[in-house]
Design a protein around this motif. Structure first.
Motif, mmCIF file in Angstrom:
data_model
loop_
_atom_site.group_PDB
_atom_site.id
_atom_site.type_symbol
_atom_site.label_atom_id
_atom_site.label_comp_id
_atom_site.label_asym_id
_atom_site.label_seq_id
_atom_site.Cartn_x
_atom_site.Cartn_y
_atom_site.Cartn_z
ATOM 1 N N LEU A 34 -64.938 -46.928 -14.558
ATOM 2 C CA LEU A 34 -66.139 -46.110 -14.349
ATOM 3 C C LEU A 34 -66.124 -44.886 -15.265
ATOM 4 N N SER A 37 -66.745 -45.870 -18.838
ATOM 5 C CA SER A 37 -68.083 -46.437 -19.093
ATOM 6 C C SER A 37 -69.028 -45.440 -19.748
ATOM 7 N N TYR A 38 -68.732 -44.151 -19.651
ATOM 8 C CA TYR A 38 -69.596 -43.136 -20.265
ATOM 9 C C TYR A 38 -69.320 -42.971 -21.756
ATOM 10 N N GLU A 63 -73.400 -52.467 -13.328
ATOM 11 C CA GLU A 63 -74.476 -51.534 -13.705
ATOM 12 C C GLU A 63 -73.972 -50.474 -14.677
ATOM 13 N N HIS A 64 -72.677 -50.190 -14.602
ATOM 14 C CA HIS A 64 -72.071 -49.214 -15.517
ATOM 15 C C HIS A 64 -71.520 -49.886 -16.779
ATOM 16 N N THR A 278 -65.609 -42.616 -5.507
ATOM 17 C CA THR A 278 -66.274 -42.720 -6.815
ATOM 18 C C THR A 278 -67.680 -42.111 -6.805
ATOM 19 N N VAL A 282 -70.305 -42.105 -10.364
ATOM 20 C CA VAL A 282 -71.327 -43.127 -10.623
ATOM 21 C C VAL A 282 -72.695 -42.535 -10.961
ATOM 22 N N ASN A 283 -72.833 -41.223 -10.883
ATOM 23 C CA ASN A 283 -74.159 -40.629 -11.101
ATOM 24 C C ASN A 283 -74.160 -39.526 -12.149
#
Length: 305
Positions: A34, A37-38, A63-64, A278, A282-283
């Motif tokens: 996660l 993923s950015y 989704e990520h 998490t 996630v946002n």
């Protein structure tokens, strides 16, 4: 550049001075992928869960941008579960329950599409399993990063030393560095550990930042003083995900770029602790991440006339 993460996807139940949760998504590989993923577009996962693991949680990873082709689902098995309670200072915790379940016999299968990965992140798990992953890759990645813990130093030291010979970078905390090296001074500890195999070492010091060692070079990254810390679970893994995700995105493993990566990793860890599990990871937006990185820059920047 492609990143492959191997580790645990799990359920956690947490209690801190700020509240408690029922079963929520956790596990080292969850936090790592996660956070990464950015930064990186090719974000592959190898892990195992039981048939009790909800499809919507797998959907959350997808989704990520996390490729879950390597996520094995044992339909008649149960997902790894950990429950812990943090003390008032949030630096110490008690493990209440550990149920290995499907992780007990985890046999990491690398999908063909993951072969040729340039960056490999081995999340904290059995050292023999970590070594098996390296051996199952047809081509050695540009960078192999490994996380481990005091448990394996106590019960599987020979296996741990065998895998340390094969990796480029090790990340552990200060207590673990002292245990592994037998040295109290972290500079002496770093020299001894790097002689075991990894050319680069990151020693995490929790709320006091992190140290990066390579040959005779040292870099210190501060931790951001936060107004509220709700849950430290996953902070180290979020740090690792941000760090290796940034390296994979920039395709640069020089010491100078690792210094930048450690700041991005620290930023991801600082977000992680602001909510349970998490929830905060996630946002996030790119703007939030960049603003947080600038806070780190300001925190450690000064001029000498």
């Amino acid at each position: 550049m492609s990143l492959l993460t191997v580790g645990s996807v799990a359920f956690d139940a947490l209690e801190t001075p700020f509240g408690k949760t029922d079963k929520i998504i956790g596990g080292a590989a969850t936090y790592i992928t996660l956070a990464a993923s950015y930064f990186t577009q090719q974000n592959n996962l190898v892990a195992v869960v039981g048939g009790d693991f909800p499809q919507e949680m797998i959907g959350l990873l997808e989704e990520h941008g996390v490729d879950t082709k390597g996520l094995e689902i044992v339909q008649d098995g149960k997902t790894f579960f950990w429950s812990g309670k943090y003390h008032e200072d949030m630096n110490t915790r008690d493990t209440l329950i550990t149920e290995l379940n499907v992780m007990e016999h985890f046999d990491p299968i690398i999908p063909d599409s993951y072969q040729g990965t340039e960056f490999l992140m081995l999340g904290n798990t059995v050292p023999a399993t970590q070594k098996l992953v390296i051996e199952r890759l047809a081509k050695r990645p540009k960078l192999i990063m490994l996380d481990t813990m005091n448990l394996w130093m106590n019960i599987a030291l020979d296996d741990l030393k065998a895998v340390l010979k094969l990796v480029d970078l090790l990340t552990i905390n200060d207590e673990e560095a002292r245990l592994l090296s037998g040295e109290y001074s972290l500079r002496k500890a770093a020299k001894k550990i790097m002689a075991m195999g990894p050319k680069t070492l990151i020693i995490k010091k929790g709320e006091h930042g992190a140290l990066l060692f390579q040959e005779d070079r040292i870099f210190f990254a501060p931790a951001l003083p936060l107004e509220e810390v709700f849950d430290p679970t996953g902070a180290g893994d979020s740090f690792a995900g941000g760090f290796i995700g940034y390296l994979a995105a920039t395709d640069d493993i020089s010491f100078d770029n690792m210094k930048r990566a450690i700041i991005y990793g620290s930023a991801m860890a600082s977000f992680c602790v602001e909510k349970f599990g998490t929830e905060r990871l996630v946002n996030l937006s790119k703007e939030e991440i960049n603003a947080r990185v600038q806070e780190f820059v300001k925190l450690a920047s000064f001029d000498i006339q």
